[in-house]
Design an enzyme around this catalytic site. Structure first.
Site, PDB file in Angstrom:
ATOM      1  N   ILE A 162     -72.661 -49.034 -32.697  1.00  0.00           N
ATOM      2  CA  ILE A 162     -72.886 -48.944 -34.147  1.00  0.00           C
ATOM      3  C   ILE A 162     -71.811 -49.681 -34.917  1.00  0.00           C
ATOM      4  CG2 ILE A 162     -74.282 -46.838 -34.184  1.00  0.00           C
ATOM      5  CD1 ILE A 162     -71.771 -45.246 -34.627  1.00  0.00           C
ATOM      6  N   GLY A 163     -70.890 -50.334 -34.243  1.00  0.00           N
ATOM      7  CA  GLY A 163     -69.887 -51.099 -34.982  1.00  0.00           C
ATOM      8  C   GLY A 163     -68.865 -51.685 -34.028  1.00  0.00           C
TER       9      GLY A 163
ATOM     10  N   GLY B 267     -64.877 -53.101 -34.162  1.00  0.00           N
ATOM     11  CA  GLY B 267     -63.696 -53.207 -35.002  1.00  0.00           C
ATOM     12  C   GLY B 267     -62.607 -53.977 -34.300  1.00  0.00           C
ATOM     13  N   GLY B 268     -61.451 -54.004 -34.930  1.00  0.00           N
ATOM     14  CA  GLY B 268     -60.336 -54.770 -34.395  1.00  0.00           C
ATOM     15  C   GLY B 268     -59.959 -54.338 -32.997  1.00  0.00           C
TER      16      GLY B 268
ATOM     17  N   GLY C  85     -61.697 -52.050 -30.964  1.00  0.00           N
ATOM     18  CA  GLY C  85     -62.692 -51.525 -30.056  1.00  0.00           C
ATOM     19  C   GLY C  85     -64.095 -51.507 -30.634  1.00  0.00           C
TER      20      GLY C  85
ATOM     21  N   VAL D 206     -67.633 -49.264 -31.289  1.00  0.00           N
ATOM     22  CA  VAL D 206     -67.965 -47.863 -31.507  1.00  0.00           C
ATOM     23  C   VAL D 206     -69.403 -47.615 -31.082  1.00  0.00           C
ATOM     24  CG1 VAL D 206     -68.033 -46.014 -33.190  1.00  0.00           C
ATOM     25  CG2 VAL D 206     -66.401 -47.855 -33.462  1.00  0.00           C
TER      26      VAL D 206
ATOM     27  N   LYS E 245     -65.284 -44.477 -29.589  1.00  0.00           N
ATOM     28  CA  LYS E 245     -64.683 -45.809 -29.707  1.00  0.00           C
ATOM     29  C   LYS E 245     -64.120 -46.217 -28.359  1.00  0.00           C
ATOM     30  CE  LYS E 245     -62.375 -47.980 -33.080  1.00  0.00           C
ATOM     31  NZ  LYS E 245     -61.335 -48.368 -33.993  1.00  0.00           N
TER      32      LYS E 245
ATOM     33  N   ASP F 217     -54.494 -49.088 -42.775  1.00  0.00           N
ATOM     34  CA  ASP F 217     -55.661 -49.974 -42.783  1.00  0.00           C
ATOM     35  C   ASP F 217     -56.771 -49.358 -43.629  1.00  0.00           C
ATOM     36  OD1 ASP F 217     -57.202 -52.151 -42.281  1.00  0.00           O
ATOM     37  OD2 ASP F 217     -57.677 -51.644 -40.208  1.00  0.00           O
TER      38      ASP F 217
END
Ligand SMILES: *[C@@H]1O[C@H](CO)[C@@H](O)[C@H](O)[C@H]1NC(C)=O
Ligand SMILES: *[C@@H]1O[C@H](CO)[C@@H](O)[C@H](O)[C@H]1NC(C)=O
Ligand SMILES: *[C@@H]1O[C@H](CO)[C@@H](O)[C@H](O)[C@H]1NC(C)=O
Ligand SMILES: *[C@@H]1O[C@H](CO)[C@@H](O)[C@H](O)[C@H]1NC(C)=O
Ligand SMILES: *[C@@H]1O[C@H](CO)[C@@H](O)[C@H](O)[C@H]1NC(C)=O
Length: 949
Positions: free
Chosen positions: A712-713, A715-716, A718, A720, A734, A835
């Site tokens: 579902i996503g 990121g920097g 890892g 998810v 994650k 962040d």
């Protein structure tokens, strides 16, 4: 409503919350001005629509109108009925109902329900009950169904705005009976069929907004009958056939937009009759033939768009007569021959787009006269000759005072002439065009040196000069271009060393210096470009070791150092290049083991071949001797023998540091080993709050071994995944991008304390971290799963952003403030997120904000210096953090401020922040700073609704 929580809000957040009252003040001003304009509007409509005969029979008429409206209201959906709660049977006159205006005799003249959030059809509205109706505005709602035939009975109707609904079917013929209609908007609906001929009976029509309405077919010849028409917008309507010549009869036209259809054939000469035209767009069609020279008769025109057609022929020199022209787009056609020098007459020209044509000849010197020119885009033609000196500096063309002013204040922001046959050198005068943001000169035959004057273009974002014949050294002045995100000097004959000052280009994302003759070693300052994603130094004559500082570029995705003379081993810091996906180090003299990161695990032999002695587990490469890394003795020998010139003292210091670091790593590895021995938990498997091993297996099963369909996503640090555990509980997992070689990696070890602290946090606005497990294959963080998705995705989707009304937005801003307050002041030691960005704010189905992604989190240790490498998301981090690298709560507060603006504006504030707060307002060239709030607020939400907050 914010101040009632005064106690729980830290002093630092107050400045940003202070912004909110200002915000509401502006809302009040907005609403107030709306009321004034309404009261000015009333008397005129009342005067013009009340006549004596209408005053008779007043009450009976009122009753009929009220009944018809109430009956219609009851046919709408429940929510709509609630919105129209003032429409009730109780009162006989509808004149004070929301959305209704009346004349003196209390008969309804206006139904103004634009953007009310209504849903339903018009089938139950009895139009014959409204003899005096002047305006129906139901734009921007969710009305559907056919447009009813009975509308034709509204003989006094002047304004009919049905835009942005879901009406379907064809337009009823009775529309032709609306003989007083002056404004007709059917845009953004799903109507069908061709444009009905009945529209051409509407001889009072002034303004027809039919774009994106669903109509297809050809433009009827009868269009010429509507001689009074001022505005016709038929953009994006699937129209076919040719533009009728009768269009030339519509001499009142000020706005004609036929863009994005499938119109073919020639542009009729008669278009030259439209001498009042201000705006003409024929872009994105299949028009062919020449641009008629009659275009020169459009003396008032300001914008001409004809891009993306199949036009050929030349640009008529008559274009020089269009003194009011500010934008000209003829891009993506087959236009040939020279650019006429007469464009120098277009003193109001702001943007000219002629790219992707077959233009030849040189760029006319006259462009230098266009003092308002901001965009000059001539890419991909066959232009020859030099870049005119006049582009940057007019001292030779204009005289005296005027010229020096122009030199300071050239308005050019975008100069793109790549992909032509331009020759000669780059004129140093380009350095005078100090507002340049984009400069593209690639793929030409330019020669000579790159003028150091380019170092003055401090606003430059993108500089592309690749694929020319430029030679000489690169000036250290390039290090001053601090806003640069792209620097491409590839495929030239540049020589000398790579200036170390380039390390100052801290915002750079892409650096390409490949295929030149750069020599000496790679300056270690290059490693300061911590946002860099692409670094290409291939095909030069670089020597020496790869500086270990390159390992700091944590966002690096592509690294090409091939075809140089680099030697020594790959620095151990490369283990930190976690984002790297593509690497090529072939054709050097490198040796030793490969870094332990994905990019090298996946590298093919082609990317590694022709070196001196690389070893590793890649096929065709020799396996490394058992203990190779962190071996100070073997390094020292290499250093002494290979790099004789390296100062001995420096070597010793480096050795000392290396030894020290290795020793510390060794010590800490020993410590955790001991620690694991004390605990009953399995060596490689650290888990809290859960029976880790079982959870781990459940997660692997639920995500089918991390199949991408559960992702579902990304990121920097890892990806998810959404996982439903056998208990029915849904969690977000994650998976960290950390490759572990049989044990927790050293990076994870350093985060252990932070993660442990986070599992203990419980706050309604912070995503719960259930636990963490480290497994030989994957390291996982297990979080609470939130169905609403991330704030940045919601703001990017029009539909979801509208659902996120002002109430909800205020709640999000408050929620994030509460969570930050908790982290900064109720946790000991304080937790700094580092962040905060819209990506990291997740919402549940009630639109409640939750801070997530604690990957960068730092626990403030009062005893340490808290200096750190830069972390966080570009555009949200406090500017001072970039140079001080000092972490404290203020980093989060700054990011929070940016986030708050983003919520209010509907998009990242971008340059707005710097333009609002920059002190350099005295500059001659300063941009307009007096932005009105209403223009920057999220335009997708109604501003009057802000009252509800
Ligand atoms: C109709 O109402 C909408 C929303 O209030 C407004 O933006 C639009 O300008 C109105 N249309 C006309 C023709 O006045
Ligand atoms: C439109 O007007 C014509 C002639 O005046 C009439 O015959 C026709 O019924 C009208 N249509 C409607 C829907 O009012
Ligand atoms: C419209 O223009 C055409 C030629 O462009 C002309 O023949 C015709 O008479 C004009 N029609 C009207 C109604 O004026
Ligand atoms: C346009 O400029 C040319 C010189 O470039 C000049 O001769 C001509 O008169 C100008 N045309 C108009 C319409 O001003
Ligand atoms: C442009 O340069 C290319 C390559 O040097 C050449 O083939 C082409 O003929 C040139 N075109 C013109 C118009 O000079």
């Amino acid at each position: 409503m914010v101040s009632s929580r005064g106690n729980s809000i830290s002093n630092q957040l107050l400045p940003f919350l202070g912004f909110l009252p200002v915000f509401f003040f502006h809302v009040l001003v907005l609403v107030h001005s709306f009321q004034i304009s309404a009261s000015v509007f009333f008397p005129t409509t009342q005067a013009s629509f009340a006549s004596l005969s209408e005053v008779t029979n007043e009450t009976a008429a009122n009753g009929r109108e009220a009944n018809a409206l109430v009956k219609w209201k009851h046919s709408l959906d429940n929510q709509s009925q609630a919105l129209l709660s003032s429409w009730s049977n109780g009162s006989t006159t509808p004149c004070n109902w929301v959305g209704i205006l009346c004349n003196y005799s209390n008969s309804v003249t206006h139904i103004n329900l634009g953007n009310f959030g209504l849903r339903g059809t018009f089938n139950s509205l009895n139009f014959s009950s409204f003899p005096n109706l002047n305006t129906i505005n139901v734009s921007t709602n969710s009305f559907y169904g056919n447009i009813p035939h009975q509308m034709g009975e509204l003989r006094k109707l002047q304004i009919l705005d049905l835009a942005s609904n879901k009406f379907y079917g064809s337009l009823p013929k009775s529309i032709g009976n609306l003989s007083r209609l002056s404004y007709l908007a059917l845009a953004y609906n799903n109507l069908s069929g061709s444009i009905p001929s009945e529209i051409f009976q509407l001889t009072s029509l002034l303004d027809a907004q039919l774009q994106n309405s669903g109509f297809s077919g050809s433009i009827p010849r009868e269009v010429g009958i509507l001689r009074n028409l001022l505005t016709l917008n038929l953009e994006d309507c699937k129209l076919t056939g040719s533009i009728p010549t009768t269009i030339g009869n519509m001499t009142n036209f000020v706005y004609l937009n036929l863009a994005s259809n499938q119109l073919s054939d020639y542009i009729p000469r008669e278009i030259g009759n439209l001498t009042n035209l201000l705006f003409l767009s024929l872009a994105n069609n299949q028009l062919s033939g020449y641009i008629p020279q009659e275009i020169g008769m459009l003396g008032n025109i300001q914008r001409i768009y004809m891009g993306n057609n199949s036009l050929s022929g030349f640009i008529p020199k008559e274009i020089g007569m269009l003194r009011n022209l500010s934008e000209l787009d003829l891009s993506e056609n087959y236009i040939y021959d020279r650019i006429p020098g007469t464009i120098g007459n277009l003193s109001n020209l702001y943007a000219i787009f002629l790219y992707a044509n077959n233009l030849s000849g040189s760029i006319p010197e006259e462009v230098g006269k266009l003092s308002k020119l901001s965009f000059l885009q001539l890419l991909s033609n066959n232009l020859t000759g030099p870049i005119p000196v006049s582009i940057g500096n007019l001292t030779e063309l204009l005289s005296g005072e005027l010229s020096s002013k122009w030199a300071q204040c050239s308005n050019l922001t975008s100069l793109k002439v790549s992909n032509n046959n331009l020759s000669g050198s780059i004129p140093p005068e380009i350095g005078e065009a100090t507002k340049l943001v984009e400069l593209y000169l690639s793929s030409n035959h330019l020669s000579g040196e790159i003028p150091k004057e380019l170092g003055r273009l401090v606003l430059l974002n993108e500089l592309q000069i690749s694929d020319n014949r430029l030679s000489g050294k690169v000036s250290s002045k390039f290090g001053l271009l601090e806003d640069l995100t792209l620097l491409d000097l590839a495929a030239n004959n540049l020589s000398g060393s790579i200036p170390k000052q380039l390390g100052g280009l801290i915002k750079l994302l892409h650096l390409n210096l490949s295929k030149n003759q750069f020599e000496q070693s790679i300056p270690s300052e290059i490693g300061h470009m911590i946002f860099l994603r692409t670094l290409d130094l291939a095909g030069n004559s670089l020597i020496g070791r790869i500086p270990s500082s390159l390992g700091q570029m944590q966002r690096l995705e592509t690294l090409n150092l091939s075809h140089n003379n680099l030697s020594g081993s790959l620095p151990s810091t490369f283990d930190g290049l976690l984002s790297l996906t593509s690497v090529d180090i072939s054709y050097n003299h490198l040796e030793g083991s490969l870094p332990n990161i994905v990019a090298f695990h996946n590298a093919t032999i082609e990317a590694l071949r022709n070196n001196n002695g690389l070893c590793g587990n890649i096929s065709d490469l020799v396996a490394c001797p058992k203990i190779i890394s962190h071996h100070p003795q073997s390094r020292r020998r290499k250093n002494v023998t290979l790099i004789v010139l390296f100062p001995i003292l420096g070597t010793l210091i480096a050795m000392f540091l290396l030894f020290g670091i290795s020793y510390m790593l060794y010590r800490s590895a020993r410590k955790t080993e001991n620690h694991h021995l004390e605990e009953p938990i399995q060596n490689l498997f650290a888990v809290w709050s859960y029976d880790g091993k079982i959870v781990y297996e459940n997660i692997v099963e639920a995500t089918e071994e991390f199949d991408s369909k559960y992702c579902i996503g990304v990121g920097g640090c890892g990806s998810v995944y959404k996982a439903e555990l056998p208990t029915g509980q849904v969690v977000a997992v994650k998976k960290l991008h950390l490759e572990t070689d049989g044990g927790m990696s050293s990076i994870l070890k350093s985060f252990t304390a932070e993660i442990r602290a986070l599992t203990e946090i419980r706050h309604r606005n912070i995503v719960k971290l259930f636990g963490f497990c480290s497994h030989p294959q994957h390291s996982l963080l297990v979080y609470e799963h939130l169905e609403g998705g991330s704030l940045d995705k919601i703001l990017k989707s029009v539909e979801k952003a509208i659902a996120l009304d002002w109430d909800r937005r205020i709640n999000i801003v408050k929620g994030v403030a509460n969570a930050l307050y908790y982290m900064h002041h109720n946790c000991s030691p304080p937790i700094i997120h580092r962040d905060i960005s819209s990506k990291n704010i997740l919402l549940n189905l009630d639109y409640e904000a939750h801070i997530s992604d604690f990957g960068m989190t730092k626990i403030l240790n009062p005893n340490s210096s808290n200096l750190t490498l830069f972390a966080g998301t570009f555009g949200y981090s406090a500017p001072e953090l970039a140079y001080t690298m000092k972490v404290n709560e203020k980093c989060d507060v700054y990011s929070y401020g940016v986030l708050t603006l983003e919520v209010v504006l509907g998009q990242h504030p971008g340059d707005l922040i710097s333009s609002l707060f920059s002190p350099s307002s005295s500059s001659v060239c300063s941009t307009a700073r007096n932005l009105l709030l209403k223009y920057v607020l999220d335009q997708r939400l109604s501003h009057s609704n802000m009252f509800n907050c």
